[in-house]
Design a protein around this motif. Structure first.
Motif, PDB file in Angstrom:
ATOM      1  N   ALA A 340      23.518  42.674  22.371  1.00  0.00           N
ATOM      2  CA  ALA A 340      23.249  43.302  21.083  1.00  0.00           C
ATOM      3  C   ALA A 340      24.426  43.047  20.148  1.00  0.00           C
ATOM      4  CB  ALA A 340      23.044  44.801  21.267  1.00  0.00           C
ATOM      5  N   GLU A 347      33.044  45.143  21.429  1.00  0.00           N
ATOM      6  CA  GLU A 347      33.906  44.664  22.509  1.00  0.00           C
ATOM      7  C   GLU A 347      34.633  43.365  22.154  1.00  0.00           C
ATOM      8  OE1 GLU A 347      31.700  44.956  26.151  1.00  0.00           O
ATOM      9  OE2 GLU A 347      31.019  46.945  25.550  1.00  0.00           O
ATOM     10  N   GLU A 350      38.152  42.999  23.613  1.00  0.00           N
ATOM     11  CA  GLU A 350      38.127  42.773  25.061  1.00  0.00           C
ATOM     12  C   GLU A 350      37.580  41.396  25.395  1.00  0.00           C
ATOM     13  OE1 GLU A 350      36.230  45.922  27.324  1.00  0.00           O
ATOM     14  OE2 GLU A 350      35.271  44.429  28.610  1.00  0.00           O
ATOM     15  N   VAL A 351      36.476  41.022  24.734  1.00  0.00           N
ATOM     16  CA  VAL A 351      35.736  39.831  25.162  1.00  0.00           C
ATOM     17  C   VAL A 351      36.171  38.577  24.416  1.00  0.00           C
ATOM     18  CG1 VAL A 351      33.438  38.830  25.429  1.00  0.00           C
ATOM     19  CG2 VAL A 351      33.780  41.277  25.800  1.00  0.00           C
ATOM     20  N   ASP A 400      28.539  30.514  44.431  1.00  0.00           N
ATOM     21  CA  ASP A 400      27.238  31.150  44.408  1.00  0.00           C
ATOM     22  C   ASP A 400      26.137  30.140  44.078  1.00  0.00           C
ATOM     23  OD1 ASP A 400      25.087  32.867  44.003  1.00  0.00           O
ATOM     24  OD2 ASP A 400      26.417  34.470  43.317  1.00  0.00           O
ATOM     25  N   ALA A 403      23.158  31.811  41.560  1.00  0.00           N
ATOM     26  CA  ALA A 403      23.561  32.473  40.325  1.00  0.00           C
ATOM     27  C   ALA A 403      22.772  31.933  39.134  1.00  0.00           C
ATOM     28  CB  ALA A 403      25.056  32.261  40.084  1.00  0.00           C
ATOM     29  N   HIS A 412      32.854  32.027  41.584  1.00  0.00           N
ATOM     30  CA  HIS A 412      33.389  33.348  41.211  1.00  0.00           C
ATOM     31  C   HIS A 412      34.839  33.380  41.653  1.00  0.00           C
ATOM     32  CE1 HIS A 412      29.572  35.363  40.415  1.00  0.00           C
ATOM     33  NE2 HIS A 412      29.082  34.850  41.524  1.00  0.00           N
ATOM     34  N   ARG A 422      44.500  41.982  37.258  1.00  0.00           N
ATOM     35  CA  ARG A 422      43.547  41.208  38.045  1.00  0.00           C
ATOM     36  C   ARG A 422      42.146  41.406  37.466  1.00  0.00           C
ATOM     37  NH1 ARG A 422      43.153  42.232  44.419  1.00  0.00           N
ATOM     38  NH2 ARG A 422      44.878  40.764  44.365  1.00  0.00           N
ATOM     39  N   MET A 424      37.811  39.786  38.062  1.00  0.00           N
ATOM     40  CA  MET A 424      36.885  38.792  38.591  1.00  0.00           C
ATOM     41  C   MET A 424      36.342  38.011  37.413  1.00  0.00           C
ATOM     42  SD  MET A 424      34.727  40.403  41.717  1.00  0.00           S
ATOM     43  CE  MET A 424      34.126  38.796  42.200  1.00  0.00           C
TER      44      MET A 424
ATOM     45  N   PRO B 125      21.435  45.013  28.607  1.00  0.00           N
ATOM     46  CA  PRO B 125      22.293  43.975  28.056  1.00  0.00           C
ATOM     47  C   PRO B 125      23.259  44.466  26.979  1.00  0.00           C
ATOM     48  CG  PRO B 125      19.953  43.395  27.866  1.00  0.00           C
ATOM     49  CD  PRO B 125      20.022  44.755  28.448  1.00  0.00           C
ATOM     50  N   SER B 126      22.898  45.537  26.301  1.00  0.00           N
ATOM     51  CA  SER B 126      23.777  45.952  25.206  1.00  0.00           C
ATOM     52  C   SER B 126      24.903  46.839  25.708  1.00  0.00           C
ATOM     53  CB  SER B 126      22.978  46.680  24.141  1.00  0.00           C
ATOM     54  OG  SER B 126      22.413  47.845  24.712  1.00  0.00           O
ATOM     55  N   GLY B 127      24.794  47.300  26.932  1.00  0.00           N
ATOM     56  CA  GLY B 127      25.807  48.227  27.421  1.00  0.00           C
ATOM     57  C   GLY B 127      27.013  47.521  27.968  1.00  0.00           C
ATOM     58  N   ASN B 128      28.060  48.249  28.141  1.00  0.00           N
ATOM     59  CA  ASN B 128      29.314  47.715  28.665  1.00  0.00           C
ATOM     60  C   ASN B 128      29.097  47.034  30.007  1.00  0.00           C
ATOM     61  OD1 ASN B 128      31.809  48.240  30.538  1.00  0.00           O
ATOM     62  ND2 ASN B 128      32.586  48.128  28.452  1.00  0.00           N
ATOM     63  N   PHE B 131      27.571  43.454  29.376  1.00  0.00           N
ATOM     64  CA  PHE B 131      28.368  42.657  28.462  1.00  0.00           C
ATOM     65  C   PHE B 131      29.806  42.815  28.923  1.00  0.00           C
ATOM     66  CE2 PHE B 131      30.027  41.559  24.194  1.00  0.00           C
ATOM     67  CZ  PHE B 131      29.494  40.283  24.179  1.00  0.00           C
ATOM     68  N   GLY B 132      30.731  42.561  28.055  1.00  0.00           N
ATOM     69  CA  GLY B 132      32.119  42.842  28.358  1.00  0.00           C
ATOM     70  C   GLY B 132      32.566  42.233  29.660  1.00  0.00           C
ATOM     71  N   GLU B 133      33.453  42.937  30.334  1.00  0.00           N
ATOM     72  CA  GLU B 133      34.066  42.409  31.541  1.00  0.00           C
ATOM     73  C   GLU B 133      33.038  42.006  32.586  1.00  0.00           C
ATOM     74  OE1 GLU B 133      34.803  46.788  33.396  1.00  0.00           O
ATOM     75  OE2 GLU B 133      35.313  44.991  34.483  1.00  0.00           O
ATOM     76  N   THR B 135      30.236  40.672  32.464  1.00  0.00           N
ATOM     77  CA  THR B 135      29.599  39.369  32.375  1.00  0.00           C
ATOM     78  C   THR B 135      30.395  38.344  33.161  1.00  0.00           C
ATOM     79  OG1 THR B 135      30.804  38.964  30.342  1.00  0.00           O
ATOM     80  CG2 THR B 135      28.535  39.697  30.129  1.00  0.00           C
ATOM     81  N   SER B 136      31.613  38.744  33.530  1.00  0.00           N
ATOM     82  CA  SER B 136      32.451  37.819  34.284  1.00  0.00           C
ATOM     83  C   SER B 136      31.783  37.355  35.567  1.00  0.00           C
ATOM     84  CB  SER B 136      33.790  38.453  34.657  1.00  0.00           C
ATOM     85  OG  SER B 136      34.350  39.054  33.554  1.00  0.00           O
ATOM     86  N   PHE B 137      30.938  38.201  36.141  1.00  0.00           N
ATOM     87  CA  PHE B 137      30.190  37.671  37.266  1.00  0.00           C
ATOM     88  C   PHE B 137      28.709  37.745  36.960  1.00  0.00           C
ATOM     89  CE2 PHE B 137      29.365  41.842  39.259  1.00  0.00           C
ATOM     90  CZ  PHE B 137      30.435  42.574  38.781  1.00  0.00           C
ATOM     91  N   ALA B 138      28.173  36.583  36.627  1.00  0.00           N
ATOM     92  CA  ALA B 138      26.793  36.521  36.180  1.00  0.00           C
ATOM     93  C   ALA B 138      25.839  36.443  37.357  1.00  0.00           C
ATOM     94  CB  ALA B 138      26.599  35.311  35.279  1.00  0.00           C
ATOM     95  N   GLY B 139      26.366  36.304  38.539  1.00  0.00           N
ATOM     96  CA  GLY B 139      25.514  36.087  39.684  1.00  0.00           C
ATOM     97  C   GLY B 139      25.076  37.375  40.349  1.00  0.00           C
ATOM     98  N   ARG B 251      39.717  46.443  41.713  1.00  0.00           N
ATOM     99  CA  ARG B 251      39.311  45.434  40.739  1.00  0.00           C
ATOM    100  C   ARG B 251      40.455  45.089  39.796  1.00  0.00           C
ATOM    101  NH1 ARG B 251      34.235  43.986  38.594  1.00  0.00           N
ATOM    102  NH2 ARG B 251      35.001  42.342  37.281  1.00  0.00           N
ATOM    103  N   LEU B 252      41.282  46.094  39.494  1.00  0.00           N
ATOM    104  CA  LEU B 252      42.291  45.933  38.445  1.00  0.00           C
ATOM    105  C   LEU B 252      43.684  45.640  38.980  1.00  0.00           C
ATOM    106  CD1 LEU B 252      41.136  49.007  36.339  1.00  0.00           C
ATOM    107  CD2 LEU B 252      40.886  46.628  35.654  1.00  0.00           C
TER     108      LEU B 252
END
Lengths: 465, 396
Positions: A340, A347, A350-351, A400, A403, A412, A422, A424, B125-128, B131-133, B135-139, B251-252
């Motif tokens: 959206a 974001e 961030e993004v 993957d 994916a 990944h 860190r 992913m 899809p519109s939520g954090n 989207f955002g971080e 999306t780093s793993f699309a699988g 994760r962080l």
């Protein structure tokens, strides 16, 4: 005064050529990976150009391209954001003509010369998409370059310029068309188009400035293909010693093509060399440039065009290319969900800017930024930190095979950032045989999806070049 | 803080066969599982005073299916730990004396083209989340769990073959157990050769490292322990529950080793302290753990004290966790072959432990006379989890 103080070139890793199954041509060209486009290449070139320079001084961005993702919606603003420039700057897209790059460069030089801007960034990028099987597909290439213009220093001076206009339909892309079209009358297309314009423009410039072509140490010439290049060289009387040859196997990268050759020339040029740059599109531009002593210092710290040209990897199959470009058989193997607009906007830091946080209480770096620090658990201690200012290392990974990506397997990565923290992330431009825990990575801005006319972007990791 | 130990009893349970069930709705599955539980407890739906549902999008999914007239019903969502957390929430209310008889149910159906149909809410899809971080793993999840396996092998200096032999022992065991369970989704014989030759899903995890995700439902009737004898003699007591929720530390934080799940360790300690367990491998007779991927079962062995660190694979290869081993793990076939019914998994795991403790599992009955079993639900991905561990025991 206004002059070029820095440059950067970006050539995508992938190639289409004799090493590609089902590619019916003998020539080779550079192609963007499935997750690259004109915008992502522009970001890569701009980052290369700004390395070692204070990017907070940039107060204008001119983005030149014929292949930007939107018909309405600026791309320069997106590039400026991804490069993490200030918000109070001037941005403009210069589009629609193969000459967009020289136009942007001249505007930026004028702006700095007039004192309107301290530093201006010119980014020239093109992702040439010809009809499958066409000469434009065969001869095209994808690349981006960037130049930083400064009012005080100079690595490359632009001493004069000359332009002519020649309105002609030789190559075009109508509003709504995805792919380039060209006149089927080849003789008309090149004789009245390219050859007419470049010869008229260069002879005009020479007579206006009372110079001879022999006065130039180097000549950089836009060309649509090797055959017309040879013809133009003959008509202009350029000697082999003067002529800067484009790096082999990359193709003609549209608006970036002449500049890619210019940067290639700068990689070996000495000080006080006089360079003629000739660009083409709806007419032609001729620029007279002169190198300075400062060029050597910039050159030391840049990824050379020659090295990037050598490091290409052929795409396995022409049909993979068609699938990547959404020109092949329909496949579910791709991401087609638009985020959206409000989410993309919210974001952005961030993004797109790729800001994480450094906790002002305990110092821990985290990506993405957290409202409550994961380590010391103090609230709102978020000090923004650019995650892309360093690289990272691969802590763990998987490959993957199911994916949602056109390029399986998706790698990944668990990434430990050089600046701390860190995350992913997806790892792109990967060579599966060379992946191993602990390998150095760089961070690269890539396209994630396209749907509803919206292109979404994010940062990925890639093997350090 | 009071202990939940032995305050709540399970007096009836039901569970559908897990499978494709393309011909059944959530209503069908819930009715089937719940009425089996009612019959087992000797009650009907009018005896239910309050209900908790895992899966669906609202408690009304359960109310409507069973016609639980005007009875308070709550829907619980907690990712793959939903089933166990549903039981935990109901147990707390019953232990507190607020209800005498409560229904715990969970279900999952194949998505009907609606993203909520499988009970997972991701934010869209519109939520954090998408989207955002993230999306780093699309699988799909396999890609993230596989990074755990890669690091595990690196950390313990296992070759790919050594890693796969350990994981393969887990897969082969769970397939073999599923073969004997009529309610399991898969009835398939998979030996080590077939395991090793399977297509790669997300390297290093192959097809047989990944669970099956069928449709199904499971249900339990719970009551206060002092009321349980009114329903049946062989009721099963909730001996202890431990729950732990990560805050994304793994994760962080680059200090996280990526070879254990701290949430498991902490939830296990809580449950063991409550249940008085000091040597899990010896004291626990059977366990149904979260084997969405074989490597997750491997981690559970080590995190829950069934095997020393780095030796989970060797223990599995030695048969310690086989049905006739020292501690039978996933005698029902596990998520691998019984099926991962997100929303209901924790409840169908409890169903297996309940039936095993009552000695009713026929061919797949674990050895001896089991008196103490464990269920383990784990929701999340490497770096952050929600873990719920439940100890169930026979009376006295």
């Amino acid at each position: 005064m206004a002059a070029i103080v820095s440059y950067g070139a970006y050539i995508p890793k992938m190639r289409m050529g004799p090493g590609t199954k089902n590619w019916p041509n003998k020539t080779q060209r550079a192609i963007t990976n499935f997750d690259e486009d004109a915008v992502t290449m522009a970001v890569a070139a701009a980052r290369e150009c700004l390395r070692g320079f204070d990017k907070s001084k940039v107060d204008a961005v001119y983005l030149a391209s014929t292949s930007l993702p939107y018909s309405e919606k600026q791309a320069a603003s997106l590039v400026a954001t991804a490069v993490d420039l200030r918000s109070d700057i001037f941005t403009a897209d210069i589009a629609h003509s193969l000459r967009a790059g020289t136009q942007a460069l001249r505007m930026a030089l004028d702006g700095v010369r007039a004192g309107t801007f301290t530093n201006a960034l010119v980014v020239v990028t093109d992702n040439r998409l010809g009809q499958p099987g066409s000469d434009l597909e065969r001869e095209g290439g994808d690349a981006a370059v960037a130049f930083l213009i400064d009012g005080d220093a100079a690595a490359l001076k632009v001493s004069s310029s000359h332009s002519i206009v020649n309105d002609i339909l030789d190559v075009w892309r109508g509003d709504g068309d995805r792919m380039l079209r060209s006149s089927p009358e080849e003789h008309f297309r090149y004789e009245e188009g390219y050859l007419h314009a470049v010869t008229t423009c260069v002879s005009g410039m020479l007579s206006h400035t009372s110079q001879q072509i022999a006065d130039f140490d180097k000549v950089v010439l836009y060309s649509p293909d090797a055959r017309r290049r040879g013809e133009a060289v003959k008509r202009l009387g350029i000697t082999p010693e003067q002529l800067v040859e484009p790096p082999a196997g990359l193709g003609s990268s549209g608006v970036a093509h002449a500049f890619l050759q210019l940067i290639h020339a700068l990689e070996t040029a000495g000080p006080s060399e006089k360079i003629l740059l000739v660009n083409y599109g709806d007419g032609a531009d001729a620029l007279v440039l002169k190198t300075t002593e400062d060029l050597a210092a910039v050159r030391q710290d840049r990824r050379s065009v020659a090295a990037q040209a050598e490091k290409g990897v052929p795409i396995a199959d022409y049909y993979d290319y068609l699938r990547w470009r959404d020109l092949g058989p329909a496949t579910l193997n791709g991401h087609r969900v638009a985020a959206a607009p409000h989410a993309i906007y919210r974001e952005q830091d961030e993004v797109i800017r790729f800001h994480g946080m450094r906790c002002t209480s305990c110092g821990m770096v985290q990506y993405p930024a957290q409202r409550v620090c994961v380590k010391c658990q103090v609230k709102d201690t978020n000090e923004p930190i650019s995650m892309s200012q360093g690289g990272g290392t691969l802590f763990s990974y998987s490959m993957d095979y199911v994916a949602a990506t056109p390029d399986v397997p998706l790698l990944h990565g668990v990434i430990d950032f050089e600046v701390g923290g860190r995350a992913m992330m997806m790892v792109t431009d990967r060579d599966l045989d060379a992946v191993k825990i602990g390998m150095p990575l760089e961070l690269t801005f890539r396209k994630f999806s396209e749907a509803d006319g919206i292109s979404t972007y994010l940062w990925k990791a890639a093997p350090a070049r | 803080m009071e202990s939940l130990r032995d305050k709540v009893a399970i007096v009836g349970m039901g569970c559908t066969k897990y499978g494709d069930h393309y011909d059944k709705t959530g209503e069908d599955l819930l009715v089937e599982a719940c009425f089996e539980a009612f019959e087992d407890a000797g009650i009907d739906q009018h005896d239910i005073q309050a209900a908790w549902l895992g899966g669906g999008i609202t408690g009304q999914n359960l109310s409507h299916a069973l016609k639980l007239d005007f009875v308070p019903t709550t829907r619980v969502e907690n990712w793959c730990a939903t089933g166990s957390d549903t039981l935990r929430n109901a147990a707390l209310a019953v232990a507190g004396g607020f209800y005498d008889v409560a229904l715990v149910a969970g279900f999952v159906t194949k998505p009907d083209g609606h993203r909520h149909a499988n009970g997972i809410y991701g934010g869209g899809p519109s939520g954090n989340w998408f989207f955002g971080e993230e999306t780093s793993f699309a699988g799909p999840p396999a890609g993230t769990f596989a990074t755990f396996a890669t690091r595990y092998a690196h950390h313990y200096e296992l070759t790919y073959d050594q890693l796969k032999e350990g994981l393969g022992a887990i897969a082969v065991k769970n397939y073999a157990n599923g073969l004997l369970n009529p309610k399991a989704a898969l009835h398939r014989k998979v030996d080590m050769k077939a395991y090793l030759e399977a297509p790669m899903i997300s390297w290093p995890l192959g097809l047989h490292d990944c669970c099956v995700m069928p449709s199904g439902a499971a249900a339990a009737i719970i009551t206060r322990a002092d009321l349980a004898p009114k329903f049946r003699d062989d009721y099963i007591l909730v001996r202890g529950i431990g729950m732990s929720v990560g805050t994304k530390q793994g994760r962080l934080d680059p200090d996280y080793d990526w070879v254990h799940f701290e949430e498991n360790v902490i939830a296990g300690k809580t449950a063991y302290a409550m249940g008085g367990i000091s040597d899990p491998l010896k004291e626990i007779d059977l366990a149904c753990v979260h084997d969405a991927f074989t490597v997750v079962e491997l981690a559970a062995y080590e995190d829950l004290g069934f095997a020393p660190r780095g030796e989970g694979g060797d223990y599995a290869k030695a048969g310690v966790f086989n049905r006739d081993g020292e501690l039978s793990v996933n005698p029902n076939g596990g998520l691998k072959s019984f099926g991962h019914g997100v929303g209901s998994s924790g409840i169908h795991k409890a169903y297996e432990v309940y039936k095993q403790l009552q000695g009713k599992c026929g061919e797949r009955q674990v050895k001896g006379t089991p008196t103490l079993g464990l269920t383990h639900d784990q929701g999340g991905y490497p770096g952050t989890y929600t873990t719920v561990i439940t100890l169930l025991s026979t009376r006295d």
